[in-house]
Scaffold this motif. Sequence first.
Motif, PDB file in Angstrom:
ATOM      1  N   ARG A 104      42.630  34.025  28.179  1.00 27.43           N
ATOM      2  CA  ARG A 104      41.478  33.475  28.907  1.00 27.43           C
ATOM      3  C   ARG A 104      41.723  33.469  30.422  1.00 27.43           C
ATOM      4  NH1 ARG A 104      39.309  28.132  26.016  1.00 27.43           N
ATOM      5  NH2 ARG A 104      37.631  28.554  27.515  1.00 27.43           N
ATOM      6  N   THR A 105      42.143  34.600  30.932  1.00 28.71           N
ATOM      7  CA  THR A 105      42.424  34.697  32.373  1.00 28.71           C
ATOM      8  C   THR A 105      41.160  34.587  33.220  1.00 28.71           C
ATOM      9  OG1 THR A 105      42.295  37.113  32.216  1.00 28.71           O
ATOM     10  CG2 THR A 105      44.481  36.091  32.009  1.00 28.71           C
ATOM     11  N   ARG A 106      39.972  34.765  32.578  1.00 29.34           N
ATOM     12  CA  ARG A 106      38.728  34.630  33.338  1.00 29.34           C
ATOM     13  C   ARG A 106      38.354  33.168  33.551  1.00 29.34           C
ATOM     14  NH1 ARG A 106      34.706  39.288  30.773  1.00 29.34           N
ATOM     15  NH2 ARG A 106      36.052  41.099  31.247  1.00 29.34           N
ATOM     16  N   ASP A 107      38.931  32.279  32.760  1.00 31.29           N
ATOM     17  CA  ASP A 107      38.582  30.865  32.830  1.00 31.29           C
ATOM     18  C   ASP A 107      39.522  30.061  33.707  1.00 31.29           C
ATOM     19  OD1 ASP A 107      36.469  31.355  31.093  1.00 31.29           O
ATOM     20  OD2 ASP A 107      37.744  31.051  29.332  1.00 31.29           O
ATOM     21  N   TRP A 108      40.784  30.453  33.772  1.00 33.98           N
ATOM     22  CA  TRP A 108      41.753  29.739  34.600  1.00 33.98           C
ATOM     23  C   TRP A 108      42.872  30.679  35.026  1.00 33.98           C
ATOM     24  CZ3 TRP A 108      40.925  27.182  29.619  1.00 33.98           C
ATOM     25  CH2 TRP A 108      41.684  27.733  28.582  1.00 33.98           C
ATOM     26  N   SER A 167      45.962  32.760  40.363  1.00 29.99           N
ATOM     27  CA  SER A 167      45.098  33.743  39.728  1.00 29.99           C
ATOM     28  C   SER A 167      45.475  35.129  40.245  1.00 29.99           C
ATOM     29  CB  SER A 167      43.623  33.464  40.028  1.00 29.99           C
ATOM     30  OG  SER A 167      42.807  34.530  39.589  1.00 29.99           O
ATOM     31  N   ASP A 204      46.429  32.634  35.530  1.00 28.61           N
ATOM     32  CA  ASP A 204      47.309  33.274  34.556  1.00 28.61           C
ATOM     33  C   ASP A 204      48.768  33.301  35.000  1.00 28.61           C
ATOM     34  OD1 ASP A 204      46.846  34.939  36.658  1.00 28.61           O
ATOM     35  OD2 ASP A 204      46.510  36.748  35.471  1.00 28.61           O
ATOM     36  N   SER A 259      44.799  28.976  42.193  1.00 31.64           N
ATOM     37  CA  SER A 259      43.556  28.621  41.513  1.00 31.64           C
ATOM     38  C   SER A 259      43.559  27.188  41.006  1.00 31.64           C
ATOM     39  CB  SER A 259      43.316  29.566  40.327  1.00 31.64           C
ATOM     40  OG  SER A 259      44.369  29.454  39.381  1.00 31.64           O
TER      41      SER A 259
END
Length: 386
Positions: free
Chosen positions: A340-344, A361, A346, A368
Amino acid sequence: CRGQVVLLLASRTTLTVHKRMTFGNFTSFCPRVAIHPPTYVNKVILGGSCSKTSRDALVLLNVRTGKMIHVFKCLDKYCPDIKSEITSLEASPAIDTIAVGNSKGSVHLINTRYDKLLFSLRHQSKSGTKKPVRITSMSFRTDGSALKYGIAPLAVGRSDGTITIWDLSPPSDEDDDFRDDDKIIMGRTLLCEMERVHYPGGVNKLQYLPQEPLLVSTGSHSNAILMHIFDNPDHSGRILRQRLGHTAPPKCIRYLHPGAGTGGGVLANMADGTDAHACQILSTGSTDRTLRKFSTVRSVLDKEFSQGKGLEKRAKDLGMTSKADLLLPPVIALATSEVRTRDWGDLVTIHRNHAFAYVWSSKNGSQSGPTLRQDDWNVSAMKKQP
């Protein structure tokens, strides 16, 4: 080699001594730099210092006959009490004219045919001490746009990492209403100063590309190569391309997200199923306190992770030499996750003698959030860190 010049013949596999040349009665001459001026057949100009007077020294040498033709005297009357040496030479587009830079921050324009000093430019450090800086490199701009605007730019690289751009054309009476008197020195105009472009270590080499408003520069210890373009109405430069690396050896290196299937790569998939994301390397732990991402496929994808906006301006306002003092301590360990790198973020890092962990990020190339800390972690630098 005091008082002597060695002429070498080089091939792909060998390097042999072809000729040794002395300077006759001028045995105290210590050469440091040399140039071959245009139209000067079999002749070179050597710059350095005189060991007896510790002053700038300049000679014209015939490399074919091995004889010293002339010792230039035009610099003898310039600041006779200051000890210095010539550190840089550059041939001007104008025939019989060269630029001479020395270790005390002076640049002299000399007519070599008549042994005449045309004018001089001085450079000083802005650290508050007004200490002279060493001139490390120079380059003349020769593109048509400079001629169109009636300017003759000279780029000067300095040991403090600053690049100074001068207009060598004398200001005319018609331009008096448009020029800043504070920028006119010895009748020449200071177009712009790009401060600490290569820091630390200073500028190593400058070169304007032929017939282009492009300036390529490298640093001595900055591990960077920059290309500036001069297309602004005020003739100032901006960075067009750059390649940057750590200024000190990194301590922690790993692939960002090994393997394929990371959500669509920048490049087409390779034969083994990997894509551009699998070719990205995280590099950190260096004493320069930076976190960087390098691509083994396309160097244009290289970037430094941002640790906040306006750090360079803030460091300048606080009187610091660079933004490094405002960065986080060196990274000692890191961990990544593709989930879920698009949400938080990585990427998580921990730092030397620092009680917090930070989330980054890799997509945005910046922090981030949030900042991570356990309730029982000691936040005081005077206590033992977790």
